[in-house]
Design a protein around this motif. Sequence first.
Motif, PDB file in Angstrom:
ATOM      1  N   ALA A  87       0.838  -1.212   0.000  1.00  0.00           N
ATOM      2  CA  ALA A  87       0.000   0.000   0.000  1.00  0.00           C
ATOM      3  C   ALA A  87       0.870   1.259   0.000  1.00  0.00           C
ATOM      4  O   ALA A  87       0.570   2.234  -0.709  1.00  0.00           O
ATOM      5  CB  ALA A  87      -0.932  -0.005   1.206  1.00  0.00           C
ATOM      6  N   VAL A  88       1.958   1.230   0.769  1.00  0.00           N
ATOM      7  CA  VAL A  88       2.871   2.387   0.793  1.00  0.00           C
ATOM      8  C   VAL A  88       3.538   2.552  -0.573  1.00  0.00           C
ATOM      9  O   VAL A  88       3.548   3.640  -1.155  1.00  0.00           O
ATOM     10  CB  VAL A  88       3.940   2.226   1.908  1.00  0.00           C
ATOM     11  N   ILE A  89       4.084   1.460  -1.092  1.00  0.00           N
ATOM     12  CA  ILE A  89       4.806   1.518  -2.375  1.00  0.00           C
ATOM     13  C   ILE A  89       3.880   1.969  -3.508  1.00  0.00           C
ATOM     14  O   ILE A  89       4.252   2.794  -4.345  1.00  0.00           O
ATOM     15  CB  ILE A  89       5.430   0.139  -2.682  1.00  0.00           C
ATOM     16  N   TRP A  90       2.669   1.437  -3.514  1.00  0.00           N
ATOM     17  CA  TRP A  90       1.731   1.748  -4.591  1.00  0.00           C
ATOM     18  C   TRP A  90       1.179   3.173  -4.517  1.00  0.00           C
ATOM     19  O   TRP A  90       0.557   3.640  -5.467  1.00  0.00           O
ATOM     20  CB  TRP A  90       0.587   0.735  -4.595  1.00  0.00           C
ATOM     21  N   SER A  91       1.408   3.851  -3.397  1.00  0.00           N
ATOM     22  CA  SER A  91       0.945   5.247  -3.308  1.00  0.00           C
ATOM     23  C   SER A  91       2.002   6.219  -3.856  1.00  0.00           C
ATOM     24  O   SER A  91       1.839   7.430  -3.767  1.00  0.00           O
ATOM     25  CB  SER A  91       0.600   5.603  -1.857  1.00  0.00           C
ATOM     26  N   HIS A  92       3.068   5.670  -4.435  1.00  0.00           N
ATOM     27  CA  HIS A  92       4.145   6.491  -5.000  1.00  0.00           C
ATOM     28  C   HIS A  92       4.452   6.066  -6.429  1.00  0.00           C
ATOM     29  O   HIS A  92       4.128   4.955  -6.837  1.00  0.00           O
ATOM     30  CB  HIS A  92       5.411   6.370  -4.136  1.00  0.00           C
ATOM     31  N   GLU A  93       5.105   6.967  -7.157  1.00  0.00           N
ATOM     32  CA  GLU A  93       5.442   6.711  -8.559  1.00  0.00           C
ATOM     33  C   GLU A  93       6.833   6.123  -8.747  1.00  0.00           C
ATOM     34  O   GLU A  93       7.149   5.589  -9.799  1.00  0.00           O
ATOM     35  CB  GLU A  93       5.404   8.054  -9.334  1.00  0.00           C
ATOM     36  N   CYS A  94       7.696   6.271  -7.744  1.00  0.00           N
ATOM     37  CA  CYS A  94       9.145   6.146  -7.964  1.00  0.00           C
ATOM     38  C   CYS A  94       9.704   4.734  -7.933  1.00  0.00           C
ATOM     39  O   CYS A  94      10.800   4.489  -8.433  1.00  0.00           O
ATOM     40  CB  CYS A  94       9.880   7.007  -6.943  1.00  0.00           C
ATOM     41  N   VAL A  95       8.978   3.759  -7.354  1.00  0.00           N
ATOM     42  CA  VAL A  95       9.575   2.432  -7.164  1.00  0.00           C
ATOM     43  C   VAL A  95       9.538   1.628  -8.462  1.00  0.00           C
ATOM     44  O   VAL A  95       8.483   1.479  -9.076  1.00  0.00           O
ATOM     45  CB  VAL A  95       8.859   1.656  -6.032  1.00  0.00           C
ATOM     46  N   VAL A  96      10.701   1.128  -8.867  1.00  0.00           N
ATOM     47  CA  VAL A  96      10.770   0.345 -10.103  1.00  0.00           C
ATOM     48  C   VAL A  96      10.973  -1.141  -9.845  1.00  0.00           C
ATOM     49  O   VAL A  96      10.576  -1.984 -10.651  1.00  0.00           O
ATOM     50  CB  VAL A  96      11.874   0.856 -11.062  1.00  0.00           C
ATOM     51  N   CYS A  97      11.606  -1.481  -8.717  1.00  0.00           N
ATOM     52  CA  CYS A  97      11.969  -2.873  -8.515  1.00  0.00           C
ATOM     53  C   CYS A  97      12.036  -3.204  -7.033  1.00  0.00           C
ATOM     54  O   CYS A  97      12.418  -2.360  -6.219  1.00  0.00           O
ATOM     55  CB  CYS A  97      13.332  -3.100  -9.169  1.00  0.00           C
ATOM     56  N   PHE A  98      11.651  -4.428  -6.677  1.00  0.00           N
ATOM     57  CA  PHE A  98      11.709  -4.915  -5.300  1.00  0.00           C
ATOM     58  C   PHE A  98      12.429  -6.265  -5.321  1.00  0.00           C
ATOM     59  O   PHE A  98      11.940  -7.229  -5.915  1.00  0.00           O
ATOM     60  CB  PHE A  98      10.289  -5.081  -4.739  1.00  0.00           C
ATOM     61  N   PHE A  99      13.614  -6.323  -4.695  1.00  0.00           N
ATOM     62  CA  PHE A  99      14.397  -7.559  -4.648  1.00  0.00           C
ATOM     63  C   PHE A  99      14.247  -8.234  -3.288  1.00  0.00           C
ATOM     64  O   PHE A  99      14.350  -7.571  -2.257  1.00  0.00           O
ATOM     65  CB  PHE A  99      15.887  -7.272  -4.879  1.00  0.00           C
ATOM     66  N   ALA A 100      14.029  -9.549  -3.295  1.00  0.00           N
ATOM     67  CA  ALA A 100      13.917 -10.316  -2.059  1.00  0.00           C
ATOM     68  C   ALA A 100      14.589 -11.668  -2.229  1.00  0.00           C
ATOM     69  O   ALA A 100      14.927 -12.088  -3.348  1.00  0.00           O
ATOM     70  CB  ALA A 100      12.442 -10.494  -1.680  1.00  0.00           C
ATOM     71  N   GLY A 101      14.779 -12.351  -1.110  1.00  0.00           N
ATOM     72  CA  GLY A 101      15.303 -13.718  -1.113  1.00  0.00           C
ATOM     73  C   GLY A 101      14.266 -14.636  -0.490  1.00  0.00           C
ATOM     74  O   GLY A 101      13.093 -14.581  -0.808  1.00  0.00           O
ATOM     75  N   HIS A 102      14.729 -15.523   0.415  1.00  0.00           N
ATOM     76  CA  HIS A 102      13.885 -16.320   1.307  1.00  0.00           C
ATOM     77  C   HIS A 102      13.205 -17.528   0.666  1.00  0.00           C
ATOM     78  O   HIS A 102      13.106 -18.583   1.282  1.00  0.00           O
ATOM     79  CB  HIS A 102      12.840 -15.421   1.975  1.00  0.00           C
ATOM     80  N   THR A 103      12.712 -17.397  -0.563  1.00  0.00           N
ATOM     81  CA  THR A 103      11.905 -18.482  -1.150  1.00  0.00           C
ATOM     82  C   THR A 103      12.745 -19.658  -1.640  1.00  0.00           C
ATOM     83  O   THR A 103      12.227 -20.754  -1.774  1.00  0.00           O
ATOM     84  CB  THR A 103      11.070 -17.989  -2.344  1.00  0.00           C
ATOM     85  N   HIS A 104      14.009 -19.413  -1.958  1.00  0.00           N
ATOM     86  CA  HIS A 104      14.944 -20.406  -2.524  1.00  0.00           C
ATOM     87  C   HIS A 104      14.574 -20.805  -3.949  1.00  0.00           C
ATOM     88  O   HIS A 104      15.464 -21.039  -4.769  1.00  0.00           O
ATOM     89  CB  HIS A 104      15.071 -21.668  -1.651  1.00  0.00           C
ATOM     90  N   ASP A 105      13.302 -20.917  -4.253  1.00  0.00           N
ATOM     91  CA  ASP A 105      12.849 -21.303  -5.602  1.00  0.00           C
ATOM     92  C   ASP A 105      12.939 -20.154  -6.590  1.00  0.00           C
ATOM     93  O   ASP A 105      12.939 -20.368  -7.792  1.00  0.00           O
ATOM     94  CB  ASP A 105      11.362 -21.713  -5.559  1.00  0.00           C
ATOM     95  N   GLY A 106      12.933 -18.945  -6.073  1.00  0.00           N
ATOM     96  CA  GLY A 106      12.881 -17.780  -6.945  1.00  0.00           C
ATOM     97  C   GLY A 106      11.470 -17.506  -7.422  1.00  0.00           C
ATOM     98  O   GLY A 106      10.557 -18.327  -7.263  1.00  0.00           O
TER      99      GLY A 106
END
Length: 335
Positions: free
Chosen positions: A263-282
Amino acid sequence: MDDQPDPETLNENSELLFSFGVIADIQYADLEDGYNFQGNRRRYYRHSLHHLQGAIEDWKKESNIPCCVLQLGDIIDGYNAQYQASEKSLELVMNTFEMLKVPVHHTWGNHEFYNFSRDYLTNSKLNTKFLEDQIVHHPETIPSENYYAYHFVPFPKFRFILLDSYDLSVLGMDQSSPKYQQCMKILKEHNPNAELNSPQGLSEPQFVQFNGGFSQEQLNWLNEVLTFSDTNQEKVVIVSHLPIYPESSNSVCLAWNYRDALAVIWSHECVVCFFAGHTHDGGYSEDPFGVHHVSLEGVIETAPDSQAFGTVHVYPDKMMLKGRGRVPNRIMNYK
């Protein structure tokens, strides 16, 4: 979107601005191969260090050496704690990273907290907050000491934000603290299982003990930084151990309150990419607001004859992930 474009063929069309490396879930331990908790996925504990060494060798040979590396969490495995090997294993992996000679930004995952307390991590080499950039005359963009998050500028008009996805968590926390009590209450309200790491029967399977979430205080801070980036026409990359977009991850691996972060990210124009780990599968998905969610394949479950890391090449109109081994190539156009 074509999952396997060849980044080499596209380089001449557009000016390369800078590059950065990404790697996730190394989970090193000086142990023979084992399996995940379900017993159906092999884990290469000892070999993960060789994978890291291979990634560093590759990054060093690139014509455009990455300006920095994002290490997406779970740098050593929780098993180290049982063998009193946490500090030794961490030192070995950190010494390996130092061969690269570029800044490495470390996020904290559940395995960091299986090995160390939050206080220990704050005073360790895994705290890379000293690499942050501060925005003059904007005190609202300075993160609080209550969570481990910061932002930095690797190249003009690009801001990277590291989030603390275990800000709300029962891991690594002093069990007598009010925050621990609050987090345990949240967890048990959503997960009635005796085994809190089990998602069995849960309508919201992300509410397990090996996950965590973002405090309102941290989300408010994120909102302030993104407001600044909007105003200044910056492009933003966000980094977190836990993914926040269901289409880019197994539902059991999401942050507890992933919807609040979105909700925070979607209220802005500037975010292009979100990188995460944790899943192992990708995993990968572009959300309806044009944010590219990349969950990176984990080193720990990568066979010795493969690899799992990537280099992201940044252009004025897109980012291109050049994956190695299990990590596929991706072209991520800005909206």
